[in-house]
Scaffold this motif. Structure first.
Motif, short mmCIF file in Angstrom:
data_model
loop_
_atom_site.label_atom_id
_atom_site.label_comp_id
_atom_site.label_asym_id
_atom_site.label_seq_id
_atom_site.Cartn_x
_atom_site.Cartn_y
_atom_site.Cartn_z
N GLN A 223 -20.84 -72.18 -24.79
CA GLN A 223 -20.01 -71.88 -25.96
C GLN A 223 -20.07 -70.39 -26.29
O GLN A 223 -19.06 -69.80 -26.68
N ASP A 224 -21.24 -69.76 -26.12
CA ASP A 224 -21.35 -68.32 -26.34
C ASP A 224 -20.46 -67.56 -25.36
O ASP A 224 -19.81 -66.58 -25.73
N ALA A 225 -20.45 -68.01 -24.11
CA ALA A 225 -19.61 -67.35 -23.10
C ALA A 225 -18.14 -67.49 -23.45
O ALA A 225 -17.36 -66.53 -23.29
N PHE A 226 -17.74 -68.67 -23.93
CA PHE A 226 -16.35 -68.88 -24.30
C PHE A 226 -15.96 -67.94 -25.44
O PHE A 226 -14.83 -67.44 -25.49
N ASN A 227 -16.89 -67.72 -26.38
CA ASN A 227 -16.60 -66.83 -27.50
C ASN A 227 -16.55 -65.37 -27.04
O ASN A 227 -15.76 -64.58 -27.55
N LEU A 228 -17.41 -65.01 -26.08
CA LEU A 228 -17.46 -63.62 -25.62
C LEU A 228 -16.17 -63.20 -24.92
O LEU A 228 -15.72 -62.06 -25.07
N ILE A 229 -15.57 -64.10 -24.16
CA ILE A 229 -14.37 -63.70 -23.41
C ILE A 229 -13.18 -63.48 -24.33
O ILE A 229 -12.14 -62.99 -23.90
N GLU B 178 -1.75 -77.35 -24.26
CA GLU B 178 -2.89 -77.27 -23.34
C GLU B 178 -2.50 -76.54 -22.08
O GLU B 178 -1.49 -76.85 -21.45
N ILE B 179 -3.30 -75.53 -21.72
CA ILE B 179 -3.14 -74.80 -20.46
C ILE B 179 -4.39 -75.08 -19.64
O ILE B 179 -5.48 -74.61 -19.99
N LYS B 180 -4.24 -75.86 -18.59
CA LYS B 180 -5.41 -76.36 -17.86
C LYS B 180 -5.25 -76.06 -16.37
O LYS B 180 -4.17 -76.21 -15.80
N ASP B 181 -6.33 -75.59 -15.75
CA ASP B 181 -6.32 -75.34 -14.31
C ASP B 181 -7.49 -76.05 -13.65
O ASP B 181 -8.47 -76.41 -14.31
N ASP B 182 -7.39 -76.24 -12.35
CA ASP B 182 -8.48 -76.88 -11.59
C ASP B 182 -9.19 -75.84 -10.73
O ASP B 182 -9.55 -76.09 -9.59
N GLY B 183 -9.38 -74.66 -11.32
CA GLY B 183 -9.95 -73.55 -10.57
C GLY B 183 -11.46 -73.47 -10.63
O GLY B 183 -12.16 -74.48 -10.70
N ALA B 184 -11.95 -72.22 -10.65
CA ALA B 184 -13.39 -71.98 -10.52
C ALA B 184 -14.15 -72.21 -11.81
O ALA B 184 -15.37 -72.32 -11.81
N GLY B 185 -13.45 -72.25 -12.95
CA GLY B 185 -14.14 -72.37 -14.22
C GLY B 185 -14.73 -71.03 -14.66
O GLY B 185 -14.60 -70.01 -13.97
N ILE B 186 -15.37 -71.02 -15.80
CA ILE B 186 -15.96 -69.79 -16.35
C ILE B 186 -17.40 -69.67 -15.87
O ILE B 186 -18.22 -70.57 -16.07
N ASP B 187 -17.69 -68.55 -15.22
CA ASP B 187 -19.04 -68.26 -14.75
C ASP B 187 -19.83 -67.66 -15.90
O ASP B 187 -19.65 -66.49 -16.25
N VAL B 188 -20.71 -68.44 -16.51
CA VAL B 188 -21.45 -67.99 -17.69
C VAL B 188 -22.31 -66.79 -17.37
O VAL B 188 -22.40 -65.84 -18.15
#
Length: 824
Positions: free
Chosen positions: A615-621, A583-593
């Motif tokens: 989920q679409d955004a996660f797949n797109l990146i 697991e690679i986890k950060d407490d940053g800005a998150g993904i801007d959909v």
């Protein structure tokens, strides 16, 4: 050994050199591929990715000459990848020449020195293929010519007096070269009315605290503006090393005189010279001897011998006040005679270790370090196997003796039975003659009654042998299982071999990005197969760099959002059954959909009116070439990253998932099998064929009535505890004749909790350890098949690739059903 290759870093450097060699080999082989097939985009992408990885890795271990040069090569490769540069013979020759330079740089570092050959002509040719940087190389070459001409003209002289040096108007410090991209990025960093300045500072070597002068000036300049960059790097200024010339790039509203006054520190600096940078240029004309000295100073620490780029003067090693001017001049002549004159010998000396270094490196790449206790355990198991082998040998001899005994008993039985049949007519005659049958029966029993138990002794021995055989087989199974586990443990290495690299990576990146980040590492003792570890570095590297660059915000932004100014990145490994979870986890800005959606629309990946879910955004990146970086840098922006991660994880038979919450952070979860050699498989039968499904991908199996399968829009589905799951018939997928239809069928549900599919098979055989054998030749790219295994009866069982099954199953199922309906 140089200070760079110190004992604490030696293991990490060995890993880097091994990986760098693989990247260089990949570069070279794929360049030869595109020479014959310039349209092979897969090879071009592999070249670009290898160069990108090599550049980032070399910067991580502070081999900046290699990183900068590879960055130039990468710019040319980017032109090729974008179809702006046609691959021809000249381009291939130049790229291969560049590969030779990279090899030489790596060999120099392996030998404890720094590559010092002049490569300006190669860099100039590379820049010639980059239209926007066309003038850069020529300016650099023009600067290099007077520097080269100054070498023979320079002569050793007494140590310069600080006062004289400070007042010498002819001594101008040469500004370092930066790329046009770096210049543009620095200019964009300036805010409001700020302007970009480069402050050249020459320090006094006679200052007792000369090694901290660079930090003192840095702190002073922060009072008038923002220090964006230093040459040498800011990290280098913290080391116990004196740098005579340091250059500071400053964004400020102050004027030149004020900046120079701020940077000048009595007894610390000799010269402060501020240059306003309005337009891109590669340098400022200056005294070439000063440029040569500036270049030689930072390289003095890693090199084992004094650099040949400038004559050695006594002031480099001995204070001038301790000797007369005549002694100083004589010592300078001696030093320069010993170091600078034998140039041809230096080349011969560098050429000889080349083969040795390569051979030694090749041996290192095949070495696996193993705890001696594991070897002792294997030796103990082998000794038990030898004892078991001796037991089987004795049992085989005993069985052979019993077989011989059986054959003799069988012969006796047949002979006596033959005699009995021969005497039967005589017994019949005796009955006719009036002899009572009871008497004849007694006679027969007396002579042939023992035939009924003639095999009793053999039966007893056979049962004894059978019992021993079962016992020895059980022992052999136990030993084989322990031996298998022991061998697998030998191949298991702690993931700390990878994790130990990231503290330095995060440290360097946060300095470059002006961020504050804490890296937390957990589970570094978790072990997995060496073959998995070797291919796991790049995916984790890309995820960590993504978290640093795109995830963690700057301290100002975090404070404004109510967060601590220091961000946290968690790098964690743990075991989950026969899988390892990273697991690679950060407490940053998150993904801007929304930002991802706009970028996808801009790249033409989706329609502008399409709504994008998380989920679409996660797949797109994870699409190839996708990047939300606003500008290209050494860290991101070239579209190389998460698509590489997904591809490599898939190759390792693993999965990657992304969880993110805007404003709270992002986590990448990678799941991998502990080993790629032996897995537990569920054996299933389809028609007459037997297939293996990895147990790690099996969620459950059910025996259902065929009527429970429903049809919706040509899909076959089933309801499992109020969850609708698509059904895929393996017989249709692989073109196997279906067996006789029955009322019941077996469904094996495979996949993950997020994505499942039910696989219909004819029968479940059971679980078994499966040794994976790779497919070769025309079977290599067979869809849905991960490999093959040989079962206990000698038959071949194909191993199902569940990941590919999920992708292609539905498509082929729809096609098969459509064709079936068309026929009807």
């Amino acid at each position: 050994m140089s200070d760079y290759l110190d004992p604490n870093n030696e293991e990490l450097l060995k890993d880097f050199f091994a990986e760098a060699e693989q990247q260089v080999e990949q570069l070279e082989s794929n360049i030869l591929v595109i020479e014959n097939d310039p349209s092979n985009h897969e090879a071009i992408d592999e070249i670009f990715r290898a160069a990108h990885t090599l550049k980032g890795g070399s910067a991580t271990v502070e081999m900046m000459e290699l990183s900068h040069f590879t960055h130039v090569v990468e710019d040319v490769l980017d032109e090729i990848r974008s179809d702006r540069l046609k691959v021809d013979e000249d381009v291939v020759d130049l790229l291969l020449t560049s590969i030779d330079v990279i090899k030489a740089m790596l060999e120099a570092r392996q030998n404890g020195s720094v590559y010092e050959e002049n490569i300006d002509s190669i860099v100039e040719k590379l820049h010639g293929y980059i239209p926007q940087n066309g003038g850069k190389a020529s300016a650099k070459a023009a600067k290099a010519k007077p520097a080269a001409a100054a070498k023979p003209a320079a002569a050793p002289a007494p140590a310069p007096q600080p006062a004289a040096a400070a007042s010498a108007p002819s001594e101008v410090l040469v500004l370092p070269d930066i790329t046009e991209d770096e210049f543009t990025e620095l200019k964009q960093t300036c805010e409001g009315k700020q302007k970009l300045w480069c402050i050249a500072v020459k320090f006094d070597e006679n200052n007792p605290m000369n090694t901290v002068g660079g930090i003192q000036v840095f702190a002073a300049l922060k009072n008038v503006g923002n220090v964006l960059k230093t040459v040498p790097d800011f990290d280098a200024l913290y080391e116990d090393q004196f740098y005579e010339n340091v250059f500071y790039y400053l964004a400020t509203e102050a004027e030149g005189a004020e900046i120079e006054d701020c940077a000048f520190l009595s007894d610390v600096t000799l010269i402060t010279d501020a240059h306003l940078l309005e337009d891109y240029t590669t340098g400022t004309a200056a005294d070439p001897s000063v440029a040569s000295a500036a270049a030689a100073k930072p390289a003095a620490k890693p090199a084992p011998a004094p650099a040949a780029s400038a004559p050695i003067t006594p002031s480099d090693d001995v204070p001038a006040g301790n000797m007369t001017s005549e002694q100083s001049e004589l010592l300078g002549d001696i030093l320069n005679d010993n170091v600078l004159k034998p140039e041809p010998k230096k080349e011969e000396k560098k050429a000889e270790p080349k083969k040795e270094g390569t051979a030694a490196h090749a041996q290192q790449s095949s070495i696996l370090r193993v705890d001696s206790r594991r070897i002792d355990n294997l030796l103990n198991l082998v000794s038990e196997a030898v004892i078991n082998k001796a037991s089987f040998n004795q049992l085989a001899m005993q069985n052979a003796a019993e077989l011989s005994h059986f054959q003799s008993i069988e012969a006796e039985y047949k002979e006596r039975l033959h005699n009995l049949f021969d005497k039967l007519p005589d017994y019949m005659e005796q009955i006719k003659d009036g002899i009572p049958s009871v008497e004849i029966r007694k006679t027969i029993l007396k002579e042939y009654g023992s035939l009924s138990n003639i095999f009793d002794e053999y039966e007893s021995e056979a049962k004894s042998i059978s019992g021993k055989f079962r016992s020895y087989t059980q022992n052999l199974g136990t030993i084989a299982g322990d031996l298998q586990e022991g061998v697998m443990k030998i191949r298991m290495v702690p993931i700390n071999q990878i994790f130990s690299r990231f503290p330095r990576v995060v440290r360097d990146l946060q300095r470059d990005l002006n961020k504050k980040i804490d890296l937390v590492i957990e589970g570094e003792d978790t072990e997995l197969d060496k073959s998995v570890v070797e291919d796991l570095l790049d995916p984790i590297m890309h995820c960590v760099r993504n978290s640093v660059d795109h995830g963690i915000e700057t301290p100002e932004v975090r404070i404004a959002a109510g967060k601590p100014e220091t961000g946290t990145i968690l790098l964690k490994a743990s075991n989950e059954g026969n899988q390892i979870v990273i697991e690679i986890k950060d407490d940053g800005a998150g993904i801007d959909v929304e930002k991802v959606r706009k970028k996808a629309v801009e790249r033409g990946l989706i329609h502008p009116d399409k709504a994008v879910t998380e989920q679409d955004a996660f797949n797109l990146i994870m699409q190839p070439g996708f990047s939300t970086a606003e500008k290209i840098s050494n860290i991101s922006g070239r579209g190389v990253g998460l698509d590489v991660v997904k591809t490599m994880i898939n190759n390792l038979k693993g999965t990657i998932s992304i969880n993110s919450a805007k404003g709270k952070g992002t986590s990448f979860i990678i799941k991998l099998p502990l080993t790629l050699a032996i897995i537990q498989g569920l054996l299933v039968r389809v028609g007459k064929e037997v297939y293996s499904i990895p147990i790690a991908n099996v969620i459950e199996s059910q025996c259902i009535n065929i009527s429970e399968i429903n049809h919706i829009d040509n899909y076959e589905i089933m309801n499992v505890r109020n969850e609708v799951i698509s059904v895929l018939r393996l017989s249709r997928l692989f073109g196997i004749a279906e067996s006789v239809q029955t009322d019941e069928c077996y469904i094996v549900i495979v996949g993950t909790q997020e994505k499942k599919i039910g696989v219909m098979v004819d029968a479940l055989i059971g679980e078994e350890d499966v040794v994976i054998k790779p497919l070769k030749d025309q079977f290599t790219n067979s869809p849905g098949i991960a490999g093959a295994s040989i079962l206990g009866d000698g038959s071949v069982s194909l191993i199902i690739d569940v990941g590919q099954l999920l992708e292609l199953g539905v498509k082929q199922e729809l096609l098969a059903q459509a064709q079936a309906q068309y026929v009807q």
